[in-house]
Enzyme design. Structure first.
Site, PDB file in Angstrom:
ATOM      1  N   LYS A 277       0.848  -1.194   0.000  1.00  0.00           N
ATOM      2  CA  LYS A 277       0.000   0.000   0.000  1.00  0.00           C
ATOM      3  C   LYS A 277       0.882   1.242   0.000  1.00  0.00           C
ATOM      4  O   LYS A 277       2.015   1.199   0.479  1.00  0.00           O
ATOM      5  CB  LYS A 277      -0.845   0.029   1.280  1.00  0.00           C
ATOM      6  CG  LYS A 277      -2.010  -0.923   1.305  1.00  0.00           C
ATOM      7  CD  LYS A 277      -2.802  -0.758   2.596  1.00  0.00           C
ATOM      8  CE  LYS A 277      -3.937  -1.756   2.694  1.00  0.00           C
ATOM      9  NZ  LYS A 277      -4.961  -1.599   1.658  1.00  0.00           N
ATOM     10  N   ARG A 351     -10.347 -11.448   2.103  1.00  0.00           N
ATOM     11  CA  ARG A 351     -11.236 -12.484   1.559  1.00  0.00           C
ATOM     12  C   ARG A 351     -10.599 -13.872   1.685  1.00  0.00           C
ATOM     13  O   ARG A 351     -11.298 -14.878   1.796  1.00  0.00           O
ATOM     14  CB  ARG A 351     -11.594 -12.136   0.104  1.00  0.00           C
ATOM     15  CG  ARG A 351     -10.408 -12.020  -0.818  1.00  0.00           C
ATOM     16  CD  ARG A 351     -10.723 -11.253  -2.102  1.00  0.00           C
ATOM     17  NE  ARG A 351     -10.868  -9.814  -1.881  1.00  0.00           N
ATOM     18  CZ  ARG A 351     -11.220  -8.937  -2.825  1.00  0.00           C
ATOM     19  NH1 ARG A 351     -11.467  -9.363  -4.048  1.00  0.00           N
ATOM     20  NH2 ARG A 351     -11.313  -7.656  -2.554  1.00  0.00           N
TER      21      ARG A 351
HETATM   22  N1  BES Z   1      -8.142  -3.712   4.480  1.00  0.00           N
HETATM   23  C1  BES Z   1      -8.298  -3.298   3.149  1.00  0.00           C
HETATM   24  C2  BES Z   1      -9.599  -2.522   2.911  1.00  0.00           C
HETATM   25  C3  BES Z   1      -9.742  -1.215   3.617  1.00  0.00           C
HETATM   26  C4  BES Z   1      -9.332  -0.046   2.993  1.00  0.00           C
HETATM   27  C5  BES Z   1     -10.319  -1.134   4.848  1.00  0.00           C
HETATM   28  C6  BES Z   1      -9.484   1.165   3.636  1.00  0.00           C
HETATM   29  C7  BES Z   1     -10.484   0.076   5.492  1.00  0.00           C
HETATM   30  C8  BES Z   1     -10.067   1.215   4.870  1.00  0.00           C
HETATM   31  C9  BES Z   1      -8.308  -4.503   2.223  1.00  0.00           C
HETATM   32  O1  BES Z   1      -7.531  -5.567   2.626  1.00  0.00           O
HETATM   33  C10 BES Z   1      -7.749  -4.046   0.917  1.00  0.00           C
HETATM   34  O2  BES Z   1      -6.605  -3.728   0.869  1.00  0.00           O
HETATM   35  N2  BES Z   1      -8.585  -4.047  -0.117  1.00  0.00           N
HETATM   36  C11 BES Z   1      -8.180  -3.642  -1.398  1.00  0.00           C
HETATM   37  C12 BES Z   1      -8.743  -4.650  -2.354  1.00  0.00           C
HETATM   38  C13 BES Z   1      -8.201  -4.541  -3.730  1.00  0.00           C
HETATM   39  C14 BES Z   1      -6.744  -4.923  -3.760  1.00  0.00           C
HETATM   40  C15 BES Z   1      -9.012  -5.460  -4.593  1.00  0.00           C
HETATM   41  C16 BES Z   1      -8.720  -2.247  -1.654  1.00  0.00           C
HETATM   42  O3  BES Z   1      -9.819  -1.943  -1.204  1.00  0.00           O
HETATM   43  O4  BES Z   1      -8.031  -1.459  -2.271  1.00  0.00           O
HETATM   44 MN    MN Z   2      -5.512  -5.389   1.981  1.00  0.00          MN
END
Ligand code: BES
Ligand code: MN
Ligand code: ZN
Length: 503
Positions: A277, A351
Site C-alpha cells: 500500500k 477475503r
Molecule cells: N483492508 C483493506 C480494505 C480497507 C481499505 C479497509 C481502507 C479500510 C479502509 C483490504 O484488505 C484491501 O486492501 N482491499 C483492497 C482490495 C483490492 C486490492 C481489490 C482495496 O480496497 O483497495
Molecule cells: Mn488489503
C-alpha cells in the site's frame, strides 16, 4: 477507569451537578419545576433571558445555582418534542450531555430522568435507560499509552427515575452491550506492535473464558494440518504467525439445533504485502481487524447478559507483511475448501482469511446461518462512507431481520447486491478462483462479496457486512468518540436477541 453510570433512588451526598430535562419551547419537566420552585424561579428566569437554548433535543445549558439549590450547578438538557422522542434520540442526547458535563467540570452528577405524559415512541424507563447508555458510550477513552494521562473529572452519574426497578433492569442489559462495544473499540485502538495474532488470541482467552465463553485457539501447526492454505498464505510474510480463534457461547443447552455463526476478519495490520500500500495513512490499517473485534464484542455482550442463544464466533487473525517469505502475486494457493486460488493482488487478503474461516465454521458446526464482518474493501468506503455499512445477503428473511435490528440500534446497514456476474468474475483461467475481479476497482465491494459467496455451501443463509467505512472514524459522533467505533456489536446483539433467544 470508565464512568460509573448507575440508577439511584436518591442523589449521592457528593453530587455537585443536577441535570434536569427541558422539552421543546422551554417546557420544564416535573423535576425541573421542583428545583425551580426551590430556587425562586431561577431556572424559568434564566430560560426566559436565553435566546439560544429552547429545549431542542440535545441542546444543553449550564447554570450556576444559588446556595439553597443544594447543587453547585445545573445542566439543562433539551429533549425536544415528547411525542417524537424515541430510545435512540434519548441515547444521542445522553451522549451530548456527557460532553456538557465534562465541559462544565462536573465530578458527580445526577440526572432527574422524568417522563412526560405525551411520550409516544418510548416508555419513561426506556428514555432513562437509553439516556444512561448514551452517556456511557460517549465516555469511552483509550489512554493506555498516554504516560501523563489526566484523570477524567467526571466520576459518576446517577440516574433517578420513579420507575427505578424497570429502568435499572433495562440499563443493566444495555450496560452489558456497552461493555461489548468497549472491548471492540479497545481491540481496534490497540497498536499493531502489541496486538499481533498470538497476543490477540491470548487476550481472547483471558477476557472471555472467565465469562463462560469457550475459547479454542488453532495455531499455525494445527492450521497447516487442517489445510488452511488461504489464511496461512496471508500470514507467511510476517514473523507473527496466524491464529484462528473459535468462541462458543452456549446459552441454551437444551436446544440441540445448530448454532448461529459470526465470522470476523482479523488482519492485525495490513501493509498490502508485496502489493504494498502507499505509505500515507497506512497507520490506519491497524483497524483491519475491526470485523473480528465486533465478533469478540458480540460474544462478550452475549455472555455478560447471559443470552439464551447458542452462538459460535470465529476470527481469523493474521498480519499481512511484505518479506522474503511473503506470498506473491501469481501464487496459487489451496484453501481449506479444496478450491485453489490464484493470487492477483496480495492486498486482497481479507477475503482469503475469511474463506478458510467460512469453510471451517460450516464443516465443523453446520450453522443455521452465518454473518461475516470485515473491513474488506476501500470500495465500500467510497460507496457509503462512514455512515452506512454495506451488507450483502443471500436470503431476504435474513436481511429483513438485520434491517430491523439496524433500525432499532441506529447502527445503519444498507443492502448491497449479490450477482452471479460478480461471482463468475472471480473465476481464474488457471486456478478455480482468483482473488481480484477482472473489472479491477469497479464494483470492488461487490466482487469481494462474490468471491466469498464461492465459500458458502448449499443454501446456508449468509450475510456479509463490509465495515471498512464504519469500523473507524476520524470525528466524534454523539455516542461514538473518534477512532475505533465498535460498529457491529449493537446491531448483532439485537439481531440475536430478537431472533435466536429462547423466550
Ligand atoms: N483492508 C483493506 C480494505 C480497507 C481499505 C479497509 C481502507 C479500510 C479502509 C483490504 O484488505 C484491501 O486492501 N482491499 C483492497 C482490495 C483490492 C486490492 C481489490 C482495496 O480496497 O483497495
Ligand atoms: Mn488489503
Ligand atoms: Zn485488509
Amino acid at each position: 477507569m470508565t464512568l460509573n453510570v448507575s440508577f439511584l433512588k436518591t442523589p449521592r451526598k457528593s453530587t455537585d451537578t443536577a441535570v434536569v430535562l427541558i422539552y421543546e419551547k422551554k417546557e420544564l419537566s416535573a423535576s425541573a419545576k421542583t428545583l425551580d420552585t426551590k430556587i425562586g424561579g431561577f431556572i424559568k428566569q434564566s430560560l426566559k433571558n436565553h435566546n439560544k437554548f429552547t429545549g431542542k433535543r440535545g441542546e444543553t445549558l449550564v447554570l450556576s445555582l444559588p446556595a439553597k439549590a443544594g447543587y453547585n450547578q445545573a445542566v439543562l438538557l433539551g429533549l425536544g418534542a415528547p411525542g417524537k422522542l424515541n430510545a435512540l434520540g434519548s441515547e444521542e442526547a445522553g451522549g451530548r450531555l456527557f460532553l456538557a458535563l465534562t465541559q462544565a467540570g462536573a465530578s458527580n452528577a445526577v440526572v432527574f430522568a422524568d417522563g412526560h405524559k405525551r411520550l409516544k415512541l418510548a416508555k419513561e424507563e426506556e428514555i432513562a435507560a437509553h439516556l444512561a447508555l448514551g452517556l456511557k458510550l460517549r465516555s469511552y477513552r483509550f489512554d493506555t499509552y498516554k504516560s501523563k494521562s489526566k484523570k477524567p473529572s467526571l466520576k459518576s452519574v446517577g440516574i433517578i427515575t420513579k420507575l427505578h426497578a424497570k429502568g435499572s433492569a433495562l440499563y443493566k442489559r444495555l450496560d452489558s452491550i456497552s461493555e461489548g462495544v468497549f472491548i471492540a473499540r479497545d481491540l481496534v485502538n490497540e497498536p499493531p506492535n502489541t496486538l499481533h495474532p498470538e497476543y490477540y488470541a491470548k487476550t481472547l482467552q483471558s477476557e472471555l473464558k472467565p465469562l463462560g465463553v469457550e475459547v479454542e485457539v488453532l495455531d499455525e501447526k494445527k492450521m497447516q494440518k487442517l489445510g488452511m492454505g488461504a489464511i496461512l498464505a496471508v500470514g507467511m510474510g510476517s514473523d507473527r504467525p496466524p491464529r484462528m480463534v473459535i468462541m462458543r457461547w452456549k446459552g441454551n443447552k437444551s436446544d440441540k439445533t445448530p448454532p448461529v455463526a459470526f465470522v470476523g476478519k482479523g488482519v492485525t495490520f495490513d501493509t498490502g504485502g508485496i502489493s504494498l500500500k502507499p505509505g500515507a495513512g497506512m497507520e490506519d490499517m491497524k483497524m483491519d481487524m475491526g470485523g473480528s473485534a465486533a465478533v469478540v464484542g458480540l460474544m462478550k455482550s452475549l455472555a455478560l447478559r447471559k443470552s439464551k442463544a447458542n452462538v459460535v464466533g470465529i476470527v481469523g487473525l493474521a498480519e499481512n507483511m511484505p518479506s522474503a517469505r511473503a506470498y506473491r502475486p501469481g501464487d496459487i494457493i489451496k484453501s481449506l475448501s479444496g478450491k485453489t486460488i490464484e493470487v492477483i493482488n496480495t492486498d486482497a487478503e481479507g477475503r482469503l482469511v475469511l474463506a478458510d474461516c467460512l469453510t471451517y465454521v460450516q464443516q465443523t458446526y453446520k450453522p443455521k446461518m452465518i454473518i461475516d464482518l470485515a473491513t474488506l474493501t476501500g470500495a465500500m468506503m467510497v460507496a457509503l462512507g462512514h455512515e452506512y455499512c454495506g451488507t450483502f445477503a443471500n436470503d431476504d428473511k435474513l436481511w429483513a431481520k438485520l434491517e430491523k435490528a439496524s433500525n432499532d440500534t441506529g447502527e445503519k446497514l444498507w443492502r448491497m447486491p449479490l450477482d452471479e456476474a460478480w461471482k463468475k468474475d472471480m473465476e481464474s483461467p488457471t486456478a478455480d478462483l482468483q482473488n481480484l475481479g477482472r473489472g479491477g476497482r469497479y464494483a470492488g465491494a461487490c466482487t469481494a462479496a462474490g468471491f466469498l459467496e464461492h465459500f458458502i455451501e448449499g443454501k446456508t443463509p449468509w450475510a456479509h457486512m463490509d465495515i471498512a467505512g464504519t469500523a473507524w472514524r476520524k470525528s466524534d459522533k454523539p455516542t461514538v468518540p473518534k477512532f475505533g467505533t465498535g460498529f457491529g456489536v449493537r446491531v448483532l446483539d439485537a439481531f440475536v436477541a430478537q431472533n435466536y433467544e429462547k423466550k
